[in-house]
Design a protein around this motif. Structure first.
Motif, PDB file in Angstrom:
ATOM      1  N   LEU A  13       0.819  -1.209   0.000  1.00  0.00           N
ATOM      2  CA  LEU A  13       0.000   0.000   0.000  1.00  0.00           C
ATOM      3  C   LEU A  13       0.854   1.260   0.000  1.00  0.00           C
ATOM      4  O   LEU A  13       0.500   2.267  -0.620  1.00  0.00           O
ATOM      5  N   ALA A  14       1.993   1.220   0.686  1.00  0.00           N
ATOM      6  CA  ALA A  14       2.862   2.397   0.724  1.00  0.00           C
ATOM      7  C   ALA A  14       3.441   2.698  -0.658  1.00  0.00           C
ATOM      8  O   ALA A  14       3.568   3.860  -1.052  1.00  0.00           O
ATOM      9  N   SER A  15       3.788   1.645  -1.403  1.00  0.00           N
ATOM     10  CA  SER A  15       4.390   1.853  -2.722  1.00  0.00           C
ATOM     11  C   SER A  15       3.366   2.237  -3.783  1.00  0.00           C
ATOM     12  O   SER A  15       3.697   2.906  -4.756  1.00  0.00           O
ATOM     13  N   SER A  16       2.112   1.822  -3.592  1.00  0.00           N
ATOM     14  CA  SER A  16       1.097   2.083  -4.616  1.00  0.00           C
ATOM     15  C   SER A  16       0.231   3.299  -4.314  1.00  0.00           C
ATOM     16  O   SER A  16      -0.182   4.019  -5.226  1.00  0.00           O
ATOM     17  N   ILE A  17      -0.046   3.550  -3.039  1.00  0.00           N
ATOM     18  CA  ILE A  17      -0.906   4.675  -2.661  1.00  0.00           C
ATOM     19  C   ILE A  17      -0.096   5.861  -2.179  1.00  0.00           C
ATOM     20  O   ILE A  17      -0.331   7.005  -2.556  1.00  0.00           O
ATOM     21  N   GLY A  18       0.915   5.599  -1.328  1.00  0.00           N
ATOM     22  CA  GLY A  18       1.764   6.679  -0.828  1.00  0.00           C
ATOM     23  C   GLY A  18       1.027   7.595   0.122  1.00  0.00           C
ATOM     24  O   GLY A  18       0.076   7.207   0.792  1.00  0.00           O
ATOM     25  N   GLY A  19       1.470   8.861   0.178  1.00  0.00           N
ATOM     26  CA  GLY A  19       0.884   9.823   1.104  1.00  0.00           C
ATOM     27  C   GLY A  19       1.506   9.695   2.479  1.00  0.00           C
ATOM     28  O   GLY A  19       2.167   8.713   2.807  1.00  0.00           O
ATOM     29  N   CYS A  20       1.292  10.718   3.298  1.00  0.00           N
ATOM     30  CA  CYS A  20       1.926  10.751   4.625  1.00  0.00           C
ATOM     31  C   CYS A  20       1.024  10.213   5.728  1.00  0.00           C
ATOM     32  O   CYS A  20       1.366  10.286   6.891  1.00  0.00           O
ATOM     33  N   GLY A  21      -0.141   9.667   5.365  1.00  0.00           N
ATOM     34  CA  GLY A  21      -1.108   9.278   6.379  1.00  0.00           C
ATOM     35  C   GLY A  21      -1.034   7.849   6.853  1.00  0.00           C
ATOM     36  O   GLY A  21      -1.843   7.425   7.676  1.00  0.00           O
ATOM     37  N   SER A  22      -0.088   7.049   6.316  1.00  0.00           N
ATOM     38  CA  SER A  22       0.063   5.665   6.726  1.00  0.00           C
ATOM     39  C   SER A  22      -1.259   4.910   6.587  1.00  0.00           C
ATOM     40  O   SER A  22      -1.940   5.030   5.576  1.00  0.00           O
ATOM     41  N   ALA A  23      -1.614   4.124   7.604  1.00  0.00           N
ATOM     42  CA  ALA A  23      -2.826   3.301   7.534  1.00  0.00           C
ATOM     43  C   ALA A  23      -4.077   4.145   7.352  1.00  0.00           C
ATOM     44  O   ALA A  23      -5.067   3.688   6.761  1.00  0.00           O
ATOM     45  N   TYR A  24      -4.059   5.377   7.831  1.00  0.00           N
ATOM     46  CA  TYR A  24      -5.200   6.270   7.633  1.00  0.00           C
ATOM     47  C   TYR A  24      -5.441   6.508   6.138  1.00  0.00           C
ATOM     48  O   TYR A  24      -6.576   6.403   5.646  1.00  0.00           O
ATOM     49  N   GLY A  25      -4.378   6.833   5.411  1.00  0.00           N
ATOM     50  CA  GLY A  25      -4.510   7.080   3.982  1.00  0.00           C
ATOM     51  C   GLY A  25      -4.929   5.837   3.222  1.00  0.00           C
ATOM     52  O   GLY A  25      -5.732   5.904   2.288  1.00  0.00           O
ATOM     53  N   LEU A  48       3.350  10.656  14.016  1.00  0.00           N
ATOM     54  CA  LEU A  48       2.113  11.255  14.515  1.00  0.00           C
ATOM     55  C   LEU A  48       1.801  12.553  13.785  1.00  0.00           C
ATOM     56  O   LEU A  48       0.661  12.782  13.349  1.00  0.00           O
ATOM     57  N   THR A  49       2.808  13.416  13.624  1.00  0.00           N
ATOM     58  CA  THR A  49       2.562  14.710  12.983  1.00  0.00           C
ATOM     59  C   THR A  49       2.152  14.536  11.527  1.00  0.00           C
ATOM     60  O   THR A  49       1.315  15.291  11.015  1.00  0.00           O
ATOM     61  N   ARG A  50       2.691  13.536  10.835  1.00  0.00           N
ATOM     62  CA  ARG A  50       2.341  13.323   9.429  1.00  0.00           C
ATOM     63  C   ARG A  50       0.924  12.767   9.296  1.00  0.00           C
ATOM     64  O   ARG A  50       0.222  13.071   8.327  1.00  0.00           O
ATOM     65  N   ILE A  51       0.492  11.956  10.231  1.00  0.00           N
ATOM     66  CA  ILE A  51      -0.879  11.443  10.188  1.00  0.00           C
ATOM     67  C   ILE A  51      -1.873  12.574  10.448  1.00  0.00           C
ATOM     68  O   ILE A  51      -2.887  12.711   9.752  1.00  0.00           O
ATOM     69  N   VAL A  52      -1.582  13.414  11.441  1.00  0.00           N
ATOM     70  CA  VAL A  52      -2.451  14.560  11.714  1.00  0.00           C
ATOM     71  C   VAL A  52      -2.491  15.485  10.498  1.00  0.00           C
ATOM     72  O   VAL A  52      -3.550  16.008  10.124  1.00  0.00           O
ATOM     73  N   LEU A  53      -1.325  15.680   9.840  1.00  0.00           N
ATOM     74  CA  LEU A  53      -1.274  16.525   8.652  1.00  0.00           C
ATOM     75  C   LEU A  53      -2.189  15.985   7.554  1.00  0.00           C
ATOM     76  O   LEU A  53      -2.926  16.739   6.911  1.00  0.00           O
ATOM     77  N   ALA A  54      -2.157  14.667   7.353  1.00  0.00           N
ATOM     78  CA  ALA A  54      -3.018  14.060   6.329  1.00  0.00           C
ATOM     79  C   ALA A  54      -4.496  14.259   6.666  1.00  0.00           C
ATOM     80  O   ALA A  54      -5.309  14.543   5.779  1.00  0.00           O
ATOM     81  N   MET A  55      -4.851  14.139   7.931  1.00  0.00           N
ATOM     82  CA  MET A  55      -6.250  14.299   8.335  1.00  0.00           C
ATOM     83  C   MET A  55      -6.706  15.750   8.214  1.00  0.00           C
ATOM     84  O   MET A  55      -7.862  16.020   7.874  1.00  0.00           O
ATOM     85  N   THR A  56      -5.803  16.699   8.460  1.00  0.00           N
ATOM     86  CA  THR A  56      -6.178  18.101   8.299  1.00  0.00           C
ATOM     87  C   THR A  56      -6.357  18.451   6.822  1.00  0.00           C
ATOM     88  O   THR A  56      -7.229  19.241   6.470  1.00  0.00           O
ATOM     89  N   ARG A  57      -5.540  17.873   5.956  1.00  0.00           N
ATOM     90  CA  ARG A  57      -5.692  18.106   4.530  1.00  0.00           C
ATOM     91  C   ARG A  57      -7.064  17.668   4.034  1.00  0.00           C
ATOM     92  O   ARG A  57      -7.663  18.296   3.164  1.00  0.00           O
ATOM     93  N   ASP A  58      -7.550  16.563   4.596  1.00  0.00           N
ATOM     94  CA  ASP A  58      -8.847  16.035   4.172  1.00  0.00           C
ATOM     95  C   ASP A  58     -10.013  16.736   4.862  1.00  0.00           C
ATOM     96  O   ASP A  58     -11.172  16.385   4.610  1.00  0.00           O
ATOM     97  N   GLY A  59      -9.721  17.684   5.755  1.00  0.00           N
ATOM     98  CA  GLY A  59     -10.766  18.444   6.406  1.00  0.00           C
ATOM     99  C   GLY A  59     -11.400  17.757   7.595  1.00  0.00           C
ATOM    100  O   GLY A  59     -12.320  18.300   8.212  1.00  0.00           O
ATOM    101  N   LEU A  60     -10.901  16.573   7.958  1.00  0.00           N
ATOM    102  CA  LEU A  60     -11.463  15.868   9.115  1.00  0.00           C
ATOM    103  C   LEU A  60     -11.010  16.500  10.422  1.00  0.00           C
ATOM    104  O   LEU A  60     -11.635  16.299  11.466  1.00  0.00           O
ATOM    105  N   LEU A  61      -9.913  17.215  10.375  1.00  0.00           N
ATOM    106  CA  LEU A  61      -9.460  18.057  11.478  1.00  0.00           C
ATOM    107  C   LEU A  61      -9.285  19.468  10.913  1.00  0.00           C
ATOM    108  O   LEU A  61      -9.135  19.638   9.702  1.00  0.00           O
ATOM    109  N   PRO A  62      -9.302  20.506  11.738  1.00  0.00           N
ATOM    110  CA  PRO A  62      -9.229  21.884  11.237  1.00  0.00           C
ATOM    111  C   PRO A  62      -8.038  22.116  10.304  1.00  0.00           C
ATOM    112  O   PRO A  62      -6.893  21.803  10.639  1.00  0.00           O
ATOM    113  N   LYS A  63      -8.308  22.698   9.146  1.00  0.00           N
ATOM    114  CA  LYS A  63      -7.275  22.898   8.128  1.00  0.00           C
ATOM    115  C   LYS A  63      -6.212  23.920   8.523  1.00  0.00           C
ATOM    116  O   LYS A  63      -5.157  23.990   7.886  1.00  0.00           O
TER     117      LYS A  63
END
Length: 459
Positions: free
Chosen positions: A78-90, A319-334
């Motif tokens: 999944l990391a090689s095909s999807i990527g992103g900084c959100g790990s399992a969240y992404g 942790l900071t990269r997962i929070v960053l991914a969630m803020t990008r998606d608007g699930l946490l304040p942008k």
């Protein structure tokens, strides 16, 4: 609006939260080793041997390692095909949609934040021993939280504050510090292996399973904490120079190296000292001191401080990269998704996470903090394995630079082993996890559901 809303797998990054590609396969492998080798070798091996598994702690590491191997192969795909900084969240977002992604993201926030706080409390004990050796005495009130008779844990707060500043400065600088400390702790682990190889006493391995197979399984469930961290490598996808090639190398390589070291150290430690004597905060140093190796024991203590520091650094980074991914998606304040124009780091996210973890570490004991970590990690691993199977069925044509072998058996075995270890955790831990997830669902429906990027797009 569909509750299980999905977004496209390949999403473009917002310009305001751009991260710099600067990490090689070597950096990613050491990032994984930095997150894995720490509390497992320097603390948990002796405690689990003394309380649960005896010399059979070797089997506990093997079982937990197998569970991680299946999950690591799934993470690599999944990391090689999807990527992103959100790990399992992404990955959950791409495979299962927004609701499941929020559940996994909320779970990861628990896992990473509590892991850093718990390790910082353990770090403070080693740091205090070092300060005492150089005649610096810190009052007891500032060494423990209220539950242990103190006011707050000053040293735990200090190390998290230092790591906060380091991560704000830049990921490459953080990686250089991590690489240096990883080399230090690998040196002291190898030093222990060399010394202990000549001091093994076979009677110490008898009985080999004093608590039976049940003790080995319980030990595996608890010792799983030692493997937490290899998944943090996947959070560096956006900062990897060649993520399709380097991420699988970093994930699988770091897990393989650490598993071999864990098994060797566990076998030697229970061979040079009877398992019943290892229920101490620093079992390796304790065993070497008992054999008369005072200088080596001191070096091991230095390595333990370095080891625990890198664990905190990498988990904090993840942790900071997962929070960053969630803020990008608007699930946490942008407002938290913006990166600094000079350091290219998400300084607002880093500062917020630092304050949260300082608050936890200052007032709560390590035992309470660590209780929830394993179940959160196992749940995330379960979702990743399930995600591989689902995407193979739902999107078979997706480009996969790395493919999990032996489909569907590897992901299924990963799900089965994670579930087996979950049900062997204490009931109170499972109930606390359920309560945490319930709080997360309430927050999702109050804020995330209506503020997410998908919701605004559809509106």
């Amino acid at each position: 609006m569909d509750l299980f809303r999905k977004k496209e797998i390949n999403t473009s990054l917002e310009g305001e939260s751009h991260l710099v590609k600067c990490l090689s396969a070597f950096d990613l492998t050491l990032l994984g080793i930095g997150a894995i080798i720490g509390a497992g070798i320097f603390i948990l091996t002796g405690i689990v041997a003394a309380r649960d598994a005896g010399p059979g702690v070797i089997f506990s590491y093997i079982i937990a390692g197998f569970a991680c191997v299946f999950s690591a192969l799934s993470y690599a795909e999944l990391a090689s095909s999807i990527g992103g900084c959100g790990s399992a969240y992404g990955y959950a977002y791409a495979g299962f949609g927004e609701l499941i992604a929020w559940i996994v993201g909320w779970d990861l926030l628990l896992e990473y934040a509590i892991s850093v706080s718990a390790v910082s409390v353990g770090w403070s004990s080693y740091a205090n021993d070092f300060l005492l050796a150089i005649k610096i005495h810190i009052p007891k009130d500032f060494l423990y939280g209220p539950s242990q008779g103190g006011i707050f844990n000053l040293l735990a707060c200090v190390i998290i504050a230092i790591l906060t500043a380091l991560l704000m400065w830049g990921v490459k600088s953080s990686t250089r510090v991590n690489n240096m400390m990883v080399m230090i702790k690998l040196f002291v682990v190898l030093l222990f292996i060399v010394i202990a190889s000549g001091e093994v006493r076979l009677p110490n391995w008898s009985p080999f399973l004093p608590f039976g197979w049940e003790g080995v399984i319980k030990g595996a469930s608890l010792i799983f904490f030692a493997y937490i961290g290899f998944d943090a490598v996947s959070t560096a996808a956006e900062e990897a120079i060649n993520p399709q090639r380097d991420l699988p190398i970093g994930i699988i390589g770091s897990l393989f190296i650490c598993t071999i070291l864990y098994i060797i150290v566990a076998g030697l430690l229970t061979g040079i000292a009877h398992y019943s004597t290892l229920d101490v905060a620093s079992p390796i140093s304790h065993a070497l001191l008992a054999l008369g190796y005072k200088s080596a024991a001191s070096l091991i203590s230095v390595g333990a401080v370095a080891g625990l520091t890198t664990v905190m650094l990498v988990l904090f980074y993840g942790l900071t990269r997962i929070v960053l991914a969630m803020t990008r998606d608007g699930l946490l304040p942008k407002i938290f998704s913006k990166t600094n124009s000079y350091t290219h780091t998400p300084v607002r996210v880093i500062f917020l996470c630092g304050i949260l973890m300082i608050s936890l570490a200052a007032f709560i004991s390590m035992d309470v903090l660590a209780e929830l970590v394993n179940v959160g990690t196992l749940f995330a691993f379960f979702i990743v394995c399930a995600g591989v199977l689902y995407l193979r069925y739902k999107n078979p044509e997706m480009h996969r630079p790395f493919k999990t072998p032996a489909i569907p058996y590897v992901p299924i075995l990963g799900m089965a082993t994670c579930l087996y270890l979950i049900i062997n955790l204490p009931f109170i831990t499972l109930m606390r996890f359920v309560i945490w997830m319930a709080i997360g669902l309430v927050l999702y429906f109050i804020y995330g559901y209506s503020h997410s990027a998908l919701a605004k797009k559809q509106d």
